[in-house]
Design an enzyme around this catalytic site. Structure first.
Site, PDB file in Angstrom:
ATOM      1  N   GLU A  12       4.651   2.533  13.321  1.00 39.06           N
ATOM      2  CA  GLU A  12       4.292   4.328  12.991  1.00 39.06           C
ATOM      3  C   GLU A  12       4.825   5.166  13.581  1.00 39.06           C
ATOM      4  O   GLU A  12       4.391   5.694  13.707  1.00 39.06           O
ATOM      5  CB  GLU A  12       3.921   4.063  11.321  1.00 39.06           C
ATOM      6  CG  GLU A  12       3.948   3.617  10.186  1.00 39.06           C
ATOM      7  CD  GLU A  12       5.893   3.903   9.798  1.00 39.06           C
ATOM      8  OE1 GLU A  12       6.023   4.819   9.984  1.00 39.06           O
ATOM      9  OE2 GLU A  12       6.261   3.505   9.305  1.00 39.06           O
TER      10      GLU A  12
ATOM     11  N   TYR B 183       1.324  11.473   8.565  1.00 45.03           N
ATOM     12  CA  TYR B 183       2.054  10.635   7.815  1.00 45.03           C
ATOM     13  C   TYR B 183       2.166   9.246   7.967  1.00 45.03           C
ATOM     14  O   TYR B 183       2.103   8.672   7.230  1.00 45.03           O
ATOM     15  CB  TYR B 183       3.559  11.114   9.052  1.00 45.03           C
ATOM     16  CG  TYR B 183       4.525  10.334   9.074  1.00 45.03           C
ATOM     17  CD1 TYR B 183       5.428  10.653   8.957  1.00 45.03           C
ATOM     18  CD2 TYR B 183       4.278   9.017  10.401  1.00 45.03           C
ATOM     19  CE1 TYR B 183       6.623   9.333   8.903  1.00 45.03           C
ATOM     20  CE2 TYR B 183       5.424   8.591  10.562  1.00 45.03           C
ATOM     21  CZ  TYR B 183       6.177   7.980  10.155  1.00 45.03           C
ATOM     22  OH  TYR B 183       7.389   7.324   9.748  1.00 45.03           O
TER      23      TYR B 183
ATOM     24  N   ASP C  74       7.878  11.970   6.043  1.00 46.07           N
ATOM     25  CA  ASP C  74       8.310  12.827   7.486  1.00 46.07           C
ATOM     26  C   ASP C  74       9.557  13.757   7.703  1.00 46.07           C
ATOM     27  O   ASP C  74      10.283  14.348   7.099  1.00 46.07           O
ATOM     28  CB  ASP C  74       8.469  11.323   8.606  1.00 46.07           C
ATOM     29  CG  ASP C  74      10.179  10.108   7.888  1.00 46.07           C
ATOM     30  OD1 ASP C  74      10.735  10.493   6.641  1.00 46.07           O
ATOM     31  OD2 ASP C  74      10.687  10.086   8.300  1.00 46.07           O
TER      32      ASP C  74
END
Ligand code: SF4
Length: 354
Positions: A35, A117, A135
């Site tokens: 990520e 996030y 996102d």
């Protein structure tokens, strides 16, 4: 609350999802690394970096114990290098606290470099926590579904969608699948241009589709033109060795190495700028010789044209007067140091392997 569209979305995802190495074995550590790498970067670009990283650092403890130079070297070319430094700091902080990656969103948020996030992604995809990931893809999908008039880049909208989707996710059996499905829908179907509404699993619940105006959404704040700078650098040779300097941690591209140089001042030629910048940065007097390469490079907020000159020492001194790390290295040793992408374009032109 309408739970039909999340179910339709997850069903579509299970049939259409792309293969990704971090999906095949979804441990919290692999989710964390992937990520962070995926921020502002496409999946196809990330995959080889992810494999190399996992090979070098199979566990979080391996990453925490690695020297920063190696972490940056393995990140080289992926851009946004502060992500690598933050990920490294994050691994060290977790190891110092006992070694387990936290499972709760609020605990993850406290780690260095971990924003909403990444915290939501690790909590939901690594541990099944009911928290929404928001996102750019998710924002676009939801803004079209709701025919949202607030610009999609407004921080308040992100916050609102985080709350709204986190409420929706409470009713969903698998928060991990829901979050991945939202992002995948944005990447494969509800794309920035030409959304494929005919094949969209949530078209029935989409206002932009039903009102035939998907192309008008999401709204954005008008962008300012990004500035362009002319930059001159010197490949300063002392015999067969070259001078390289390390960028300080606080700077953009911090921790990477570079050649001395900087922006042209008004009225200056690139040669004059190279000579002045080298003197200002290192105290070394040089003779500026042949122009070796001119390369263009675009960063997120500005672009540059970089002129690279061959320079030789002229003042009888070869010890830089410089408060950041510096080294004299052979051309063939340059590959041992992480450099920004613009420098790699110079290496390609000069046929220096790096
Ligand atoms: Fe996007 Fe079209 Fe699906 Fe609406 S119907 S979410 S605009 S792809």
């Amino acid at each position: 609350m309408n739970t039909e569209w999340p179910l339709a979305l997850i069903t579509w995802f299970e049939k259409n999802k792309r293969q990704m190495p971090w999906r095949e074995v979804a441990t919290p550590y692999r989710i964390l690394v992937s990520e962070v790498m995926l921020q502002q970067t496409q999946v196809v670009t990330v995959i080889p970096y992810f494999h190399r990283f996992m090979h070098a650092f199979p566990t979080l403890a391996d990453l925490a114990a690695a020297p920063e130079e190696l972490v940056l070297k393995l990140w080289e070319g992926l851009g946004y290098y502060s992500r690598a430094r933050h990920l490294h700091a994050c691994a060290k902080a977790i190891v110092a606290a006992g070694g387990d990656i936290p499972s709760e969103f609020d605990e993850l948020r406290k780690l260095p470099g971990i924003g909403d996030y990444t915290a939501a992604a690790v909590a939901s995809m690594g541990y099944g926590q009911k928290v929404a990931v928001v996102d750019g893809n998710v924002l676009r999908v939801r803004a079209r579904m709701l025919k949202e008039e607030t610009p999609v880049d407004a921080p308040a909208l992100k916050k609102r969608y985080f709350q709204e989707l986190t409420e929706i996710i409470q009713e969903v059996a698998s928060p991990s699948l829901f979050n991945q499905a939202m992002m995948e829908l944005g990447a494969l179907v509800c794309k920035p241009t030409e959304p494929d509404c005919a094949n969209c699993p949530v078209a029935l619940w989409c206002r932009a589709f039903s009102e035939e105006c998907a192309a008008d959404y999401p709204k954005r704040t008008p962008r300012k033109k990004t500035p362009h700078y002319e930059v001159a650098v010197g490949l300063v040779y002392d015999g067969d060795k070259l001078l390289i300097l390390k960028r300080s941690e606080e700077q953009m591209l911090g921790g990477l190495w570079e050649f001395p140089g900087g922006k042209l001042e008004p009225g200056e030629t690139p040669q004059q700028a190279a000579q002045r910048e080298i003197m200002e940065e290192t105290g070394l007097q040089v003779t500026v010789g042949k122009e070796l390469a001119v390369v263009n490079h675009a960063y997120s907020h500005f672009s540059i044209t970089m002129h690279a000159f061959r320079c030789t020492l002229a003042g009888g001194k070869n010890t830089p007067d410089c408060d950041r790390p510096w080294k004299w290295v052979l051309e063939q040793e340059l590959s041992q140091y992480p450099f920004p992408k613009a420098n790699h374009k110079i290496f390609v032109k000069l046929e220096i392997s790096n």
